[in-house]
Design a protein around this motif. Structure first.
Motif, short mmCIF file in Angstrom:
data_model
loop_
_atom_site.label_atom_id
_atom_site.label_comp_id
_atom_site.label_asym_id
_atom_site.label_seq_id
_atom_site.Cartn_x
_atom_site.Cartn_y
_atom_site.Cartn_z
N LYS A 624 0.83 -1.21 0.00
CA LYS A 624 0.00 0.00 0.00
C LYS A 624 0.86 1.26 0.00
O LYS A 624 0.67 2.17 -0.80
CB LYS A 624 -0.93 0.02 1.23
CG LYS A 624 -1.87 -1.15 1.32
CD LYS A 624 -2.80 -1.05 2.52
CE LYS A 624 -2.10 -1.07 3.87
NZ LYS A 624 -1.38 -2.32 4.17
N SER A 625 1.80 1.30 0.93
CA SER A 625 2.63 2.50 1.03
C SER A 625 3.43 2.71 -0.25
O SER A 625 3.58 3.83 -0.74
CB SER A 625 3.59 2.39 2.21
OG SER A 625 2.87 2.21 3.40
N THR A 626 3.93 1.62 -0.77
CA THR A 626 4.72 1.72 -1.99
C THR A 626 3.88 2.29 -3.12
O THR A 626 4.33 3.18 -3.85
CB THR A 626 5.24 0.32 -2.38
OG1 THR A 626 5.95 -0.22 -1.26
CG2 THR A 626 6.13 0.37 -3.59
N LEU A 696 -2.63 9.73 1.93
CA LEU A 696 -2.65 9.53 3.39
C LEU A 696 -2.43 8.06 3.70
O LEU A 696 -3.20 7.21 3.29
CB LEU A 696 -4.00 9.95 3.98
CG LEU A 696 -4.38 11.41 3.90
CD1 LEU A 696 -5.76 11.62 4.50
CD2 LEU A 696 -3.36 12.26 4.64
N ASP A 697 -1.39 7.80 4.44
CA ASP A 697 -1.09 6.42 4.78
C ASP A 697 -1.44 6.18 6.24
O ASP A 697 -1.15 7.01 7.09
CB ASP A 697 0.41 6.18 4.56
CG ASP A 697 0.72 4.71 4.34
OD1 ASP A 697 -0.19 3.89 4.53
OD2 ASP A 697 1.86 4.41 3.95
N GLU A 698 -2.05 5.05 6.52
CA GLU A 698 -2.34 4.66 7.89
C GLU A 698 -3.14 5.71 8.62
O GLU A 698 -2.77 6.18 9.70
CB GLU A 698 -1.03 4.41 8.64
CG GLU A 698 -0.11 3.52 7.83
CD GLU A 698 0.50 2.43 8.67
OE1 GLU A 698 -0.02 2.19 9.77
OE2 GLU A 698 1.46 1.83 8.21
N VAL A 699 -4.22 6.11 8.00
CA VAL A 699 -5.08 7.10 8.63
C VAL A 699 -5.61 6.58 9.96
O VAL A 699 -6.04 5.44 10.05
CB VAL A 699 -6.27 7.41 7.70
CG1 VAL A 699 -7.32 8.24 8.42
CG2 VAL A 699 -5.77 8.13 6.48
#
Ligand code: ADP
Ligand code: MG
Length: 875
Positions: A624-626, A696-699
């Motif tokens: 996901k982050s990638t 937005l990562d890991e909201v």
């Protein structure tokens, strides 16, 4: 008695200098060393790993600590000191120690600060070395000026956002090594502390009083229309330079990093999270940043220009298209592109050599390198002309013309090679300085006469053993063995007696010696004058050299982009005014380099007027982050003018890019992670508009489940309904995927996982729809959790999934829409329509800037209680 043992007077002199230079580390020249004493000695010993010694005890029997560095290596040590943020005053002996009566006179001859150096060995590499000045009024937007004295670049502007974060964010792309600040009383403390945490390696200090308008070099004098804060930043910066690098001040030229338009705004956190020019974790080895992955530049100025372009992507479509056209034309050269790269490669760091000329810190061999460099620039232009250049390269081509006078002057003055340590009198080509040549001829003649005299006197005296000798103290002499010494004629005067011989001088010998010394002195004076004359002449061309360097830098980056496109198969992106971002088979620019074939390409489809919100769920490690960073990095690259790793890319230009990935690096600022996350989300919600891209990562990570979920939900609604920006959001709240169903322009996605073999294989391929499994246990197994623990976890999970109780499951939230059978825990889902839920309204109205984390928590809990379902509504 040597001066160094005269403890008290020397220390008094040192203390006197220290008192006049508060805040400086004073390096005090004593003989061949630069010394420090007392606490500064302890500091120096610690920072530079040099030996701490002590002076002989004084009259009170006290031994002062002392540490020093040899003068010939001082630049290396200065480099380490300024990179650690120290400001150093070099205090030199300004009279000849032999002539001094008592203590040698000493004066501070140079102030060395992290942002004002030009010497290679202090700078420690080709990267930019910016000195910044920020000025923040009590309310509204701040102004900034930045200068790199080593390259002559002056950059100024007004922050795009108000307040401390705005002005700090504005200078973040430049990673200044030194920051001067001035702010209204009510913002000053906050400004200083945010600067210190944003630029931990930089020296941060209050700005000096502004210089007067007239002291600003004409070229950088701001237009009458610039905001007052920008003008003040300019003048304060000039005030600082006047004290530290006055010679360089007149040579500074304004640079427009945005090519006449706006730049794509990347705030400090976004720059960090996307790792554009520096790794998020500064301890990380090289090779993790976008810049490192893209840096195949062949010149120092090219490397700097690349960093500047990547941290300041463009927004103006014509400017972007012009860079892309240039790259395309260069790609079109095929194999001969390499010839052009090779033509550029020998170009030395023209900008810095020019600045060192201006600062009178240039070595003769650097001027020889400059001459060769100018020839290399000519060669590059000729090579460039071998193929038709598109209009987009025309201004660059014109810029690649070295100042003709200078080329000629250097060619006629300097030989092909100069050894690095050459004497001043050996620097020039014969014929360049006839007077110097004359003195050198006289010197050579006199030296020849001296050695002839040895033979003559041997014959005249009949003493075969008579030898001409020389030493530092007595100069020339005739040496004669003890046994024969009695036989010398009367005109021989005894000078010195050594073990086995006597030494004598004669009138003739002394006369010749004077002739040698005079000729040498005259040659040296003449050489020094000629050297300064040459520097003055080169000095007149410093501005031209700086401009030339910029053209070289820009060409190098364009050639690099083309080279990457050729060798890595990148494609030209289309950047237009459309609201969408469409990428086919896109790859993460950095990971793609490390993973190669193993990297799985993915598509991107975002549209501000269509499906603009993508919510990614899926297990840890699924990519996901990638994926999110990949979207951001491809936009940055395209708008910087580079081709991109994809099969196809169409970028509706982005004016602002926000990324928030995890929230780990902010904890150090002393805020609770929840507060940090809220502050960050607030910043984005306030500023995002349809031109923005939000990643937005890991909201909701920094909070307990329901707070986080509620806020995340409200925030996504806002991004979707109000900001209407393009966004990709990754979350471990599967419940958020339910929200998507109620939003017209949102979509769920996840990264595919293959479970067929019983284990879990991450495919890293983006597919539509939400996942409902977190694979947490699988990841825990990979991480090596003991098997019994894993089995217990699996049992509990099955129980939970079957609607288990007794585990202290979180209290449910109200549901107002569809049900989902997948979760044991009730989900917060939107009402489906687009009218605002009053709870959301209240959430959005929370004054996140000013509220304390306790207040915020209380507020959210109150909201939650209000939303609590009546008992019969519980599942
Ligand atoms: P998540 O954010 O979902 O936990 P990451 O994006 O951190 O996952 O990715 C985890 C690891 O998976 C990365 O370090 C990388 O090695 C690998 N990875 C991610 N995306 C891809 C991809 N598209 N192709 C190949 N490997 C990938
Ligand atoms: Mg992740």
């Amino acid at each position: 008695m040597s001066e160094a043992s005269a403890t008290t007077p020397l220390l008094e002199q040192y203390e006197g200098v220290k008192a006049r230079y508060p805040g400086h580390l004073v390096l005090f020249r004593v003989g061949d060393f630069y010394e420090t004493f007392g606490d500064d000695a302890r500091l120096l010993s610690r920072e530079l790993d040099v030996v701490l010694t002590a002076r002989a005890p004084d009259t009170h029997g006290e031994r002062t600590p002392m540490a020093g560095v040899p003068h010939h290596a001082v630049e290396v040590y200065l480099g380490r000191l300024v990179r650690r943020g120290y400001k150093v005053a070099l205090c030199d002996q300004v009279e000849d120690a032999r002539q001094a009566k008592g203590l040698v006179r000493r004066e501070v001859t140079r102030i060395v600060t992290p942002g004002t150096v030009v010497e290679d060995r202090i700078l420690g590499g080709p990267d930019h070395s910016f000195l910044a000045c920020v000025v923040l009024p009590g309310s509204g937007r701040g102004g900034y000026s930045l200068v790199d004295v080593s390259t002559g670049e002056w950059i100024r502007g007004e922050a795009d956002d108000p307040g401390v974060e705005g002005v700090v964010g504005a200078i973040a792309p430049y990673q200044p090594r030194e920051v001067l600040w001035a702010g209204a009383a009510e913002v000053a403390r906050g400004l200083a502390s945010v600067l210190a945490s944003e630029f931990p390696l930089a020296r941060i200090e209050p700005a000096p009083t502004p210089a007067s308008d007239a002291e600003l070099p004409e070229a950088v004098r701001p237009a009458a229309t610039v905001p007052a804060s920008v003008r003040e930043a300019d003048l304060r910066l000039a005030g600082y330079l006047r004290a530290t690098q006055p010679r360089l001040l007149p040579h500074l030229l304004p640079v427009d990093v945005a090519d006449g338009g706006r730049r794509l705004l990347l705030d400090a956190k976004t720059l960090r999270h996307l790792e554009i020019t520096r790794p998020m974790n500064p301890d990380e080895a090289r090779g993790t940043t976008l810049r490192d992955a893209w840096d195949e530049t062949v010149t120092a100025v090219g490397r700097r220009t690349l960093a500047l372009w990547l941290a300041n992507p463009l927004v103006e479509l014509t400017a972007i298209a012009s860079r892309l056209d240039a790259v395309e034309a260069l790609v079109g050269r095929g194999a001969s592109l390499e010839t052009l790269r090779e033509a550029l490669r020998p170009v030395p760091d023209l900008a810095r050599i020019a600045s060192r000329v201006a600062g009178r810190r240039v070595r003769p061999d650097e001027l020889v390198a400059l001459r060769r460099g100018l020839t290399a620039v000519e060669g590059t232009r000729i090579e460039l002309d071998r193929a038709p250049t598109p209009g987009s390269l025309a201004p660059l081509r014109i810029g690649l013309v070295p100042p003709g006078e200078l080329v000629q002057l250097l060619a006629s003055a300097l030989p092909e090679e100069i050894a690095p340590g050459a004497e001043a009198t050996e620097l020039f080509r014969a014929g360049h300085a006839p007077d110097l040549d004359g003195f050198r001829a006289v010197e050579a003649e006199a030296l020849a006469a001296l050695s002839a005299l040895e033979r003559t006197e041997q014959e005249a005296t009949g003493l075969k053993g008579l030898r001409l000798g020389y030493n530092q103290v007595f100069g020339y002499y005739f040496e004669i063995g003890r046994a024969q010494a009695a036989r010398v004629p009367a005109r021989f005067r005894r000078r010195q007696t050594v073990a086995q011989a006597e030494r004598f001088v004669t009138d003739e010998l002394e006369a010749l010696e004077r002739r040698v010394a005079d000729a040498r002195g005259q040659a040296r004076a003449s050489a020094d004058a000629r050297w300064e004359e040459l520097l003055v002449a080169v000095d007149r061309q410093v501005g031209a050299l700086h401009r030339l360097a910029r053209a070289v830098g820009a060409l190098d980056v364009l050639v690099t982009f083309a080279h990457l496109a050729q060798t890595r198969g990148y494609v030209r992106p289309t950047v237009d005014a459309s609201p969408s971002i469409v990428i086919r088979d896109g790859r993460h620019p950095v990971l793609d380099r490390t993973l190669g074939e193993r990297f799985v390409p993915n598509d991107v489809d975002l549209d501000a007027e269509g499906e603009r919100l993508l919510v990614l769920t899926g297990p840890n490690m699924s990519g996901k982050s990638t994926y999110m960073r990949q979207v951001g990095l491809l936009v940055v690259l395209a708008q910087a003018g580079s081709f991109v790793p994809a099969k196809f890319a169409r970028i509706g230009r982005v004016t602002r890019l926000f990324t928030r990935m995890g929230f780990t690096d902010e904890i150090g600022r002393g805020k609770s992670s929840f507060m940090v996350e809220m502050t960050e989300v607030a910043e984005i919600l306030r500023a995002a508009d349809p031109g923005s891209l939000v990643l937005l990562d890991e909201v909701g990570r920094g909070t307990s489940t329901f707070d986080g979920l509620a806020i995340a939900w409200a925030s996504l609604r806002h991004l979707h309904d109000v900001a209407r920006c393009r966004s990709v959001v990754a979350t471990h709240y599967h419940q958020l995927t339910e929200l998507v169903g109620g939003l017209r322009s949102a979509r769920n996605g996840h990264l595919a996982v293959d479970e067929r073999t019983g284990g879990v294989v991450f495919l890293h391929r983006l597919v539509a729809g939400a996942t409902d499994r977190s694979y947490g246990i699988h990841v825990a197994r990979l991480a090596g959790l003991p098997e019994p623990v894993l089995r217990e976890a699996e049992r509990l999970l099955r129980e939970l999934e079957a609607g288990g109780v007794g585990l202290g499951a979180p209290r449910p939230l109200p549901r107002s829409g569809r049900r989902t059978p997948r979760y044991t825990q009730a989900v917060l889902v939107p009402s489906g329509g687009h009218e605002r839920d009053p709870l959301v309204e209240e959430l959005l109205r929370l004054p996140l800037d000013t509220i304390s984390s306790e207040e915020l928590r209380a507020k959210v809990e109150a909201l939650r209680r209000r939303g609590e379902p009546a008992p019969e509504a519980r599942p």
